[in-house]
Design a protein around this motif. Structure first.
Motif, PDB file in Angstrom:
ATOM      1  N   VAL A 178       0.839  -1.204  -0.026  1.00 21.07           N
ATOM      2  CA  VAL A 178      -0.178  -0.139   0.236  1.00 21.07           C
ATOM      3  C   VAL A 178       0.737   1.094   0.179  1.00 21.07           C
ATOM      4  N   ARG A 179       1.971   1.183   0.764  1.00 23.46           N
ATOM      5  CA  ARG A 179       2.761   2.244   1.161  1.00 23.46           C
ATOM      6  C   ARG A 179       3.424   2.673  -0.501  1.00 23.46           C
ATOM      7  N   GLU A 180       3.887   1.746  -1.164  1.00 21.27           N
ATOM      8  CA  GLU A 180       4.741   1.984  -2.584  1.00 21.27           C
ATOM      9  C   GLU A 180       3.687   2.232  -3.490  1.00 21.27           C
ATOM     10  N   GLU A 181       2.355   1.924  -3.423  1.00 26.75           N
ATOM     11  CA  GLU A 181       1.689   2.060  -4.348  1.00 26.75           C
ATOM     12  C   GLU A 181       1.318   3.616  -4.245  1.00 26.75           C
ATOM     13  N   PHE A 182       1.017   4.082  -3.142  1.00 32.13           N
ATOM     14  CA  PHE A 182       0.595   5.696  -3.302  1.00 32.13           C
ATOM     15  C   PHE A 182       2.029   6.417  -3.262  1.00 32.13           C
ATOM     16  N   LEU A 183       3.083   5.966  -3.148  1.00 27.62           N
ATOM     17  CA  LEU A 183       4.231   7.027  -3.357  1.00 27.62           C
ATOM     18  C   LEU A 183       4.462   6.829  -5.123  1.00 27.62           C
ATOM     19  N   ASP A 184       4.204   5.844  -5.804  1.00 28.22           N
ATOM     20  CA  ASP A 184       4.146   5.542  -7.255  1.00 28.22           C
ATOM     21  C   ASP A 184       3.034   6.717  -7.826  1.00 28.22           C
ATOM     22  N   VAL A 185       1.824   6.450  -6.987  1.00 27.50           N
ATOM     23  CA  VAL A 185       0.653   7.645  -7.552  1.00 27.50           C
ATOM     24  C   VAL A 185       1.211   8.750  -7.596  1.00 27.50           C
ATOM     25  N   LEU A 186       1.891   9.354  -6.366  1.00 30.15           N
ATOM     26  CA  LEU A 186       2.347  10.553  -6.389  1.00 30.15           C
ATOM     27  C   LEU A 186       3.152  11.106  -7.557  1.00 30.15           C
ATOM     28  N   ARG A 187       4.172  10.074  -7.914  1.00 28.40           N
ATOM     29  CA  ARG A 187       4.992  10.242  -9.006  1.00 28.40           C
ATOM     30  C   ARG A 187       4.357  10.384 -10.318  1.00 28.40           C
ATOM     31  N   PHE A 188       3.350   9.429 -10.461  1.00 26.33           N
ATOM     32  CA  PHE A 188       2.414   9.523 -11.673  1.00 26.33           C
ATOM     33  C   PHE A 188       1.964  10.817 -12.027  1.00 26.33           C
ATOM     34  N   TRP A 189       1.235  11.521 -10.843  1.00 28.42           N
ATOM     35  CA  TRP A 189       0.660  12.977 -11.441  1.00 28.42           C
ATOM     36  C   TRP A 189       1.570  13.992 -11.301  1.00 28.42           C
ATOM     37  N   TYR A 190       2.800  13.914 -10.578  1.00 26.34           N
ATOM     38  CA  TYR A 190       3.824  14.929 -10.425  1.00 26.34           C
ATOM     39  C   TYR A 190       4.322  14.815 -12.033  1.00 26.34           C
ATOM     40  N   ASP A 191       4.583  13.725 -12.331  1.00 27.48           N
ATOM     41  CA  ASP A 191       5.236  13.760 -13.959  1.00 27.48           C
ATOM     42  C   ASP A 191       4.309  14.352 -14.969  1.00 27.48           C
ATOM     43  N   ARG A 192       3.234  14.542 -14.547  1.00 28.84           N
ATOM     44  CA  ARG A 192       2.142  14.959 -15.681  1.00 28.84           C
ATOM     45  C   ARG A 192       1.869  16.247 -15.508  1.00 28.84           C
ATOM     46  N   GLY A 193       2.652  17.033 -14.304  1.00 24.47           N
ATOM     47  CA  GLY A 193       2.637  18.518 -14.263  1.00 24.47           C
ATOM     48  C   GLY A 193       1.751  18.967 -13.089  1.00 24.47           C
ATOM     49  N   VAL A 194       1.037  18.101 -12.404  1.00 20.40           N
ATOM     50  CA  VAL A 194       0.258  18.526 -11.140  1.00 20.40           C
ATOM     51  C   VAL A 194       1.227  19.034 -10.119  1.00 20.40           C
ATOM     52  N   ASP A 195       0.498  20.263  -9.695  1.00 20.97           N
ATOM     53  CA  ASP A 195       1.520  21.220  -8.827  1.00 20.97           C
ATOM     54  C   ASP A 195       1.404  20.835  -7.251  1.00 20.97           C
ATOM     55  N   GLY A 196       0.279  20.183  -6.749  1.00 17.50           N
ATOM     56  CA  GLY A 196       0.067  20.058  -5.366  1.00 17.50           C
ATOM     57  C   GLY A 196      -1.011  18.892  -5.423  1.00 17.50           C
ATOM     58  N   VAL A 197      -0.917  18.355  -3.997  1.00 19.21           N
ATOM     59  CA  VAL A 197      -1.750  17.095  -3.816  1.00 19.21           C
ATOM     60  C   VAL A 197      -2.370  17.579  -2.442  1.00 19.21           C
ATOM     61  N   ARG A 198      -3.817  17.413  -2.497  1.00 21.96           N
ATOM     62  CA  ARG A 198      -4.521  17.527  -1.284  1.00 21.96           C
ATOM     63  C   ARG A 198      -4.914  16.017  -1.057  1.00 21.96           C
ATOM     64  N   ILE A 199      -4.686  15.889   0.273  1.00 22.03           N
ATOM     65  CA  ILE A 199      -4.759  14.494   1.032  1.00 22.03           C
ATOM     66  C   ILE A 199      -6.082  14.305   1.663  1.00 22.03           C
ATOM     67  N   ASP A 200      -6.890  13.474   1.355  1.00 23.15           N
ATOM     68  CA  ASP A 200      -8.233  13.382   1.887  1.00 23.15           C
ATOM     69  C   ASP A 200      -8.121  12.632   3.085  1.00 23.15           C
TER      70      ASP A 200
END
Length: 517
Positions: A178-200
């Motif tokens: 689970v931990r590695e999955e979400f680190l990869d999700v962060l990288r996926f969206w940062y690589d597409r230019g997303v500037d920030g992440v709001r954590i629900d």
């Protein structure tokens, strides 16, 4: 060194399903948002925060995520999302996305694999599967935040945990997968230019269903959650100018501050301010407590008046009880619209004048009220069903926006997925744009002045009486808010930059705010 953009940013929350419908199916989408980027640019915001846009069965408005690396087809495609990011950046607007790490959808590939794999499998270790009590029933008596039991039984006899709806199984964050999955999700969206992440639901990831009652909350603000966010921060810091913001509902300011340590989240939502009643002593206390929490650790505060979970300010501030509480939304309580509008205008100038970042929820800049008469059969929030039809939920602040015209759908697109009131004609963007005194033009002017003179920094309180909040910012701009019943005399000033209502000479009327130089 240039200050980080997010420290003093004005961020506009887009609830995509209700913002603008680009294809005429009644559901807001990426095409609709892309077509309104110029509107947001003129409004004067620095960034857009989007609620979840991922593939989802929509059991909880998209917060039941089936795939964290794609886009829900009703909203558009991944290619369109990438185009949105590009087009926003061309207008100097940043993009912030919502990541939901506490739970997935019960239709996600991982959860379906866990169901098929059976008890004791590695696939089930990613979630909280447990046998029931020997005497029968769920593993413990935890209740869902949406009402009802927090456990659901599967055909082989085991039970799985869901702090929200049964369609939202909780991840087990003790699982390295689970931990590695979400680190990869962060990288996926940062690589597409997303500037920030709001954590629900940022404070509830770590939990202990087997814990004996010890006075500690078994699933909120457990110490282990901080190592998760240190890992997220390490990933985030490898991408320039990115930031993390947490949705953290905690009454304890000392524990709240732990999420904002230099190696964890950059910012967190300030829900004490949002929930505070229209009362000078209470607001002063919340502002002081917020600054006392943030300033020593170098974190910028955030100021929020509304969002997709909260009764809209125009309705809230017109009630006899102006506070907000998720446990009692006060549906149906009498609200004075005129009073609510006057206070909401003043509250907007107060929030925008405070040091740090500010969030504006879509429709707030139009002065939209809460829609409290949606027919029962059309309510879609799971809270309505889970509460046994006693809590009407959050649909009233999610009604699609009115853009133009005198009748629904007010230029929104197709027939809206939630009904718009018949009296919203005067609240459309089209109706408000030519009116210099409209809520829309108040927000536009305030955001422009804010960008020039406010944002991050400090404040100095001015003693103007117990029923007045008054302070001066670093730029010399002074904000004065009269929360009393009688007019108060303004301090010495050269000119009025902006007022939330008419100012009578040197007297500031009740429920009115003013910015002075």
């Amino acid at each position: 060194m240039q200050e980080a953009w997010w420290r003093g940013a004005a961020i506009y929350q887009v609830y995509l399903r209700s913002f603008a419908d680009g294809n005429g199916d009644g559901l807001g989408d990426l095409a609709g948002l892309r077509g309104r980027l110029d509107y947001l640019s003129r409004l004067g915001i620095d960034a857009i925060w989007l609620n979840p846009w991922y593939p989802s069965p929509m059991s909880d408005g998209g917060y039941d995520v089936a795939d964290y690396r794609s886009i829900e087809p009703i909203f558009g495609t991944l290619a369109e999302a990438e185009k949105l990011i590009q087009e926003a950046h061309e207008r100097d607007i940043k993009i912030i996305i919502d990541v939901v790490p506490n739970h997935s959808s019960d239709q996600s590939a991982w959860f379906q694999e866990a169901l098929a794999a059976g008890p004791g499998s590695a696939a089930r270790e990613r979630f909280w599967f447990r046998p029931g009590r020997p005497t029968g029933g769920p593993p413990n008596d935890w209740q869902s935040i949406f009402g009802g039991p927090a456990w659901t039984q599967v055909p082989d006899g085991e039970w799985y945990l869901h702090l929200f709806a049964p369609e939202q199984p909780d991840f087990n964050w003790n699982s390295p997968a689970v931990r590695e999955e979400f680190l990869d999700v962060l990288r996926f969206w940062y690589d597409r230019g997303v500037d920030g992440v709001r954590i629900d639901s940022a404070a509830v990831l770590i939990k202990d269903p087997d814990a004996e009652p010890d006075g500690l909350d078994p699933y909120t603000d457990r110490d282990g959650v901080h190592e998760i966010y240190r890992e997220w921060r390490r990933v985030s810091d490898t991408y320039p100018d990115r930031f993390l913001i947490g949705e953290v509902w905690l009454p304890d300011q000392e524990r709240f501050a732990r999420y904002l340590r230099p190696d964890e989240l950059h910012t967190a939502f300030n829900f004490d301010f949002l929930s505070c009643p229209w009362d000078p002593a209470a607001l002063r206390r919340v502002i002081d407590d917020t600054l006392a929490t943030h300033v020593p650790i170098g974190a910028p505060p955030t100021w929020v008046l509304s969002n997709h979970d909260v009764t809209r300010p125009v309705t809230r501030y017109g009630r006899p009880d102006t506070s907000f509480d998720h446990g009692d939304r006060k549906h149906g309580m009498t609200s004075d619209r005129e009073l609510g509008v006057r206070r909401a205008r003043a509250a907007a100038l107060l929030a925008m004048a405070l040091p740090g970042g500010v969030y504006v929820y879509q429709g707030e800049e139009l002065g939209l009220p809460e829609v409290e008469d949606i027919p029962d059969a059309l309510l879609q929030d799971p809270i309505w069903a889970r509460s046994g039809h006693t809590d009407r939920g959050r649909d009233g602040c999610r009604v699609p926006l009115p853009w133009a015209g005198d009748a629904p759908p007010y230029g929104y697109g197709g027939e809206p997925w939630l009904p718009q009131p018949a009296d919203w004609g005067p609240l459309t963007v089209e109706a408000q744009e030519p009116d210099p005194s409209s809520m829309l033009n108040l927000y536009r002017t305030a955001l422009r002045i804010r960008r020039e003179r406010l944002g991050d920094g400090t404040l100095t309180w001015l003693p103007l009486g117990e029923e007045v909040l008054a302070f001066t910012r670093d730029s010399g701009l002074t904000c004065v808010v009269n929360l009393g019943r009688e007019p108060v005399r303004l301090p010495e000033h050269q000119r009025i930059c902006l007022a939330s209502g008419a100012v009578d000479g040197g007297l500031l009327p009740a429920d009115t705010a003013v910015w002075l130089l």
